[in-house]
Design a protein around this motif. Structure first.
Motif, mmCIF file in Angstrom:
data_model
loop_
_atom_site.group_PDB
_atom_site.id
_atom_site.type_symbol
_atom_site.label_atom_id
_atom_site.label_comp_id
_atom_site.label_asym_id
_atom_site.label_seq_id
_atom_site.Cartn_x
_atom_site.Cartn_y
_atom_site.Cartn_z
ATOM 1 N N UNK A 1 25.490 108.649 4.625
ATOM 2 C CA UNK A 1 26.115 109.789 3.960
ATOM 3 C C UNK A 1 27.478 110.153 4.515
ATOM 4 N N UNK A 2 27.845 109.621 5.696
ATOM 5 C CA UNK A 2 29.178 109.876 6.249
ATOM 6 C C UNK A 2 30.278 109.208 5.412
ATOM 7 N N UNK A 3 29.910 108.229 4.638
ATOM 8 C CA UNK A 3 30.903 107.475 3.861
ATOM 9 C C UNK A 3 31.229 108.249 2.578
ATOM 10 N N UNK A 4 31.997 109.328 2.739
ATOM 11 C CA UNK A 4 32.257 110.266 1.650
ATOM 12 C C UNK A 4 32.980 109.632 0.459
ATOM 13 N N UNK B 1 28.525 100.364 13.280
ATOM 14 C CA UNK B 1 29.977 100.507 13.283
ATOM 15 C C UNK B 1 30.508 100.871 11.896
ATOM 16 N N UNK B 2 29.725 100.618 10.880
ATOM 17 C CA UNK B 2 30.187 100.927 9.527
ATOM 18 C C UNK B 2 30.338 102.430 9.330
ATOM 19 N N UNK B 3 29.588 103.231 10.069
ATOM 20 C CA UNK B 3 29.657 104.674 9.832
ATOM 21 C C UNK B 3 31.015 105.272 10.168
ATOM 22 N N UNK B 4 31.824 104.555 10.928
ATOM 23 C CA UNK B 4 33.167 105.059 11.241
ATOM 24 C C UNK B 4 34.171 104.719 10.146
ATOM 25 N N UNK B 5 33.765 103.923 9.159
ATOM 26 C CA UNK B 5 34.680 103.487 8.102
ATOM 27 C C UNK B 5 34.627 104.467 6.938
ATOM 28 N N UNK B 6 35.140 105.663 7.183
ATOM 29 C CA UNK B 6 34.951 106.732 6.197
ATOM 30 C C UNK B 6 35.878 106.605 4.996
#
Length: 889
Positions: free
Chosen positions: A611-614, A586-591
């Motif tokens: 890497x999604x966490x820009x 679920x953390x990957x949606x916390x961009x």
């Protein structure tokens, strides 16, 4: 405060219009409208915020709070715009260009535009309502108001740099009480283990007095074992025992710790301080750990509760602290108001009357005097400046009663908005915690609360903010780093109460304990703090920005499952103990995430979607079994601080062509080809820790390290360390201040002192296996203050500290030098040494005669030959406290 909140949002809106909104067809008009309206509203807010702080009208306070809420609602809209933009970028990167994907995206964009339009219309309605209420309550237009707080604060730009912080303990008014307690402690006629209690209300100075006694020269000479333990209201016996036995190997049960502590204490004369005891149960459970073997051991208790003192020792009279008189109050106040001056002569005569008026408001409470003194220390030394402080406080005490929080709040109200936000973060941590300065600064940076200042990094600005809070006496520095900057800090519990009160009122934070408590909570809080283990989390504020968990029991992820993905605007996730083996997807949606810290012993892998966490700036993982970190982590351009557990497989980075050039901290990495390929390009590094170094990396290090011109701290360990290459790489640089080498050096003697970095302040050599006396080189380093030689660092029989050697050295630790037989200290060597630690040197039988010339404050001995513990051998060293013998298993 609210006007500054609006300023912050206006700036963010401006940046959005310039950088981002051009990509959002159909919403640019709404964004620009929001910016114009907020700029207009700024003209009315500052005077209202001043009135709100003074408490003139509860309606005004509510109005200002609502305006602040509205500003953060607008900020949430901004983050939603950025959220959509980043998601669209991600989909492009993932190559979703099919017809169905494009159709779904266009549909989503239409829905999104409609949502933005509806949100902006809602903001408009609230703004119009606030305008109408402003007129109704008569809040003055800032443009029409003369002599406002803002004009005064702008004058503070001319204030000189704040003086260097000092950890000196001032005892004002309690000198006689201190003498009595010291005499009770060192009374050789009383061989029983006795308990001495210091009692007083919060802020009365109990802890300060106890610290002064604890560090007293005569006391230090009278005991062998010392321990200081903070209890507070939030305690467990297990945690208390672990603090007492901080150097005892971890024992899983309370019984095991109790036995280990008791067995060690009964061999020596000890002094234990239990600070801030609230409940009688604490003493009931701990007294069996403190053996009474009729050797004059002592326990000091500080408490607000008189019954705690009486139960701890019914036969002894507690030392109850009184309020300071006017003369004592003025002295303490002036010490803080003019921290670097002679208070007897420096206070200008024209300010004396203001000083008396301010002191009278404090009614003899030391904490209030210290905080108020810290406040005026930041003001110009003028009548107008001090008169304004007097006027701020005058209204506070026109009613009867000890409104101590309100007095302390005056210093809080004087803070600029960004410092108020910085202050709020102290409510996110538990009581009695030593809070790492670097953690605070990274949180501040991640959430964007720090002001921009030309020529300074966010870390430097954050340290300035921390030091200003300390100068104002709103927080306390508990430990400094090798460069004298703040390492750890604490907050007094009364000031923490103030912090939490104001933070809750501004809807900055809320505490979540269980469902019954949740029913009364504000869902508008932007930071959620979980201090106790919970079975489920049910929190509905989708605009949540920070999530903290800090209990001692592991939190299972089922508590957060289905919740984290709802908080899409989260910027900070700090989960101290987490029971997981897989990284939460679920953390990957916390961009929008800037700060991610997970302590999860069983975590095995950091997946590719990291890497999604820009926007990620700080990435900290604690795990005992981590096996793999995906290379996509190193493609996050915003990444500044990485701290990972050392592992032969997980910590070998493959950065590829996308080098994270903004990186400032790299800890836990394993040596590899990246040292030669990538390290030279990470030119912003200030702290670097590399593991499993070998002589094979010598050439790569020689090439890479000289290019790291900003590196201030370097730590390396391995089987064989190419010390010459490392030391010579920095011989001509001015930034490296701390160097730690853990492992066998590839030569048996240190390079010549001219080849060493001359600016080194701290040096640790562990497992070095040197055969030639290292002091010959190290004593000539002009800036060295901290030196550690440990665990077979030197295998020779003799060591000499020459005349005038180590001119700046303050701390020296020598550990596990098994062959060392003779240590010579020539006169005038180490003229500033304050602390000496000697451990496990079995052949060093003779105490160096030259120690009598060294101005030691503390000598710590662990497992040394018996001669070191014989009092008769210390006749030439009466200036040195009796050895402090740490508790070890």
């Amino acid at each position: 405060m609210a006007d500054a909140a609006v300023s912050f949002v206006v700036e963010k809106l401006g940046n959005l219009i310039v950088r981002e909104a051009i990509n959002f067809r159909g919403v640019r008009g709404e964004v620009e409208w929001l910016k114009r309206e907020l700029e207009t509203m700024q003209c009315f807010l500052e005077d209202a915020d001043e009135k709100s702080s003074k408490g003139d009208d509860e309606r005004i306070k509510i109005w200002v709070r609502d305006m602040g809420d509205l500003a953060f609602e607008i900020e949430a809209i901004i983050d939603t715009l950025l959220d959509f933009h980043l998601r669209r970028q991600q989909k492009k990167e993932q190559g979703r260009t099919g017809f169905m994907e494009r159709f779904i995206f266009i549909f989503d964009e239409l829905v999104w535009r409609r949502k933005v339009h509806v949100d902006v219309e809602g903001i408009k309605a609230k703004l119009y309502d606030l305008f109408e209420r402003r007129e109704r309550y008569g809040i003055a237009n800032k443009v029409e108001t003369h002599g406002t707080t803002s004009q005064y604060r702008r004058s503070q730009d001319m204030i000189p740099k704040l003086p260097q912080l000092s950890d000196e303990i001032y005892i004002v008014g309690f000198g006689d009480e201190k003498k009595k307690i010291v005499q009770e402690l060192v009374d050789i006629n009383n061989t029983n283990r006795s308990v001495i209690s210091i009692v007083g209300m919060g802020g009365r100075g109990k802890t300060t007095l106890a610290k002064s006694i604890y560090n007293d020269h005569e006391v230090r000479r009278s005991f062998n074992i010392f321990a200081w333990v903070i209890i507070s209201q939030e305690y467990t016996i297990h945690e208390i025992l672990k603090r007492i036995a901080s150097e005892v190997s971890a024992t899983p049960t309370i019984q095991g710790l109790s036995v280990a502590i008791s067995e060690k204490l009964e061999k020596f004369k000890y002094l234990i301080v239990l600070d801030d005891v609230w409940e009688v149960d604490v003493w009931d459970q701990l007294q069996r750990v403190f053996p009474d073997v009729n050797n004059g051991s002592r326990v000091i208790i500080t408490t607000r509760m008189f019954n705690v003192a009486k139960i701890a020792d019914p036969t002894a009279q507690p030392h109850t602290l009184r309020a300071l008189n006017e003369e004592e109050s003025l002295e303490l106040f002036l010490r803080k108001a003019f921290p670097t001056q002679d208070i007897g002569t420096y206070c200008p005569i024209n300010l004396v009357e203001y000083a008396y008026r301010l002191v009278q408001r404090c009614r003899g409470l030391p904490l209030a005097l210290v905080v108020l003194g810290g406040l005026v220390s930041t003001k110009p030394i003028t009548n107008d400046a001090w008169q304004k402080v007097v006027e701020q406080i005058k209204w506070q005490f026109e009613v009867v009663g000890e409104r101590w929080l309100e007095l302390l709040a005056v210093s809080y109200y004087d803070l600029p908005y960004y410092l108020k936000l910085c202050f709020f973060y102290f409510g996110c941590f538990g009581k009695v915690m030593d809070i790492p300065a670097k953690t605070l600064i990274r949180l501040w940076s991640g959430e964007g609360v720090l002001p921009m200042r030309n020529g300074k990094t966010m870390e430097e600005i954050g340290m300035d903010c921390l030091e200003e809070l300390a100068q104002r006496c709103l927080i306390q520095v508990t430990k400094s780093k090798y460069d004298d900057s703040v390492k750890y800090c604490q907050i007094h519990d009364l000031l923490r109460d103030l912090c939490i009160r104001e933070a809750k009122e501004r809807r900055f934070l809320e505490f979540y304990k269980d469902e019954t408590v949740y029913a009364t909570m504000s869902n508008a809080a932007r930071h959620l703090i979980i201090f106790k283990h919970i079975e489920a989390l049910n929190f509905s504020n989708s605009n949540l920005q920070g999530l903290f968990y800090g209990d001692h029991d592991p939190l299972t992820f089922k508590v957060l499952k289905g919740q984290l993905s709802r908080f899409k605007l989260l910027r900070v996730v700090y989960l101290n103990i987490l029971d997981i083996s897989e990284f939460p997807s679920e953390i990957k949606s916390l961009i929008h995430l800037r700060y991610l810290e997970l302590h999860a012993d069983n975590l095995e892998e950091v997946p590719s979607w990291i890497g999604y966490l820009h926007n990620l700036q700080t990435f900290i993982i604690r795990s005992k079994v981590l096996e793999m970190i995906h290379d996509s982590l190193w493609r996050i351009e915003s990444l500044r601080h990485v701290d990972i557990p050392t592992s032969s497989s997980a910590a070998v980075p493959n950065m590829g062509n996308a080098v994270p050039k903004n990186l400032q901290t790299l800890k836990g990495l394993t040596a590899g080809s990246w040292i030669g390929n990538m390290l030279p390009n990470i030119t912003n590094l200030s702290k670097l820790n590399i593991c499993e170094i070998s002589d094979d990396h010598a050439n790569a290090l020689s090439s890479a390290l000289p290019k790291l011109g900003r590196l201030a701290s370097l730590s390396m360990d391995g089987d064989e360390i190419p010390s010459d290459n490392i030391i010579k790489a920095f011989s001509n640089q001015s930034c490296l201040k701390k160097l730690s080498l853990y492992g066998k050096l590839n030569r048996k003697r240190l390079p010549h002192n001219d080849e060493f970095p001359q600016q080194l302040v701290s040096l640790s050599l562990i497992y070095s296996e040197l055969e030639h006396d290292p002091m010959e080189t190290l004593e000539k380093l002009p800036c060295l203050k901290h030196l550690e030689l440990g665990d077979d660092s030197y295998g020779g029989k003799q060591m000499i500290c020459s005349k005038a050697g180590f001119p700046q050295l303050l701390f020296l630790s020598i550990r596990c030098c098994d062959e060392l037989e003779k240590w010579e200290i020539e006169e005038m060597a180490m003229p500033r040494l304050k602390s000496l630690q000697l451990c496990y040197c079995p052949k060093l039988m003779v105490i160096p005669e030259g120690l009598k010339h060294v101005p030691l404050d503390q000598l710590v001995l662990k497992h040394m030959p018996d001669n070191w513990y014989k009092i008769d051998d210390w006749y030439e060293m009466q200036h040195v406290p009796m050895p402090k013998i740490s508790i070890e298993s």
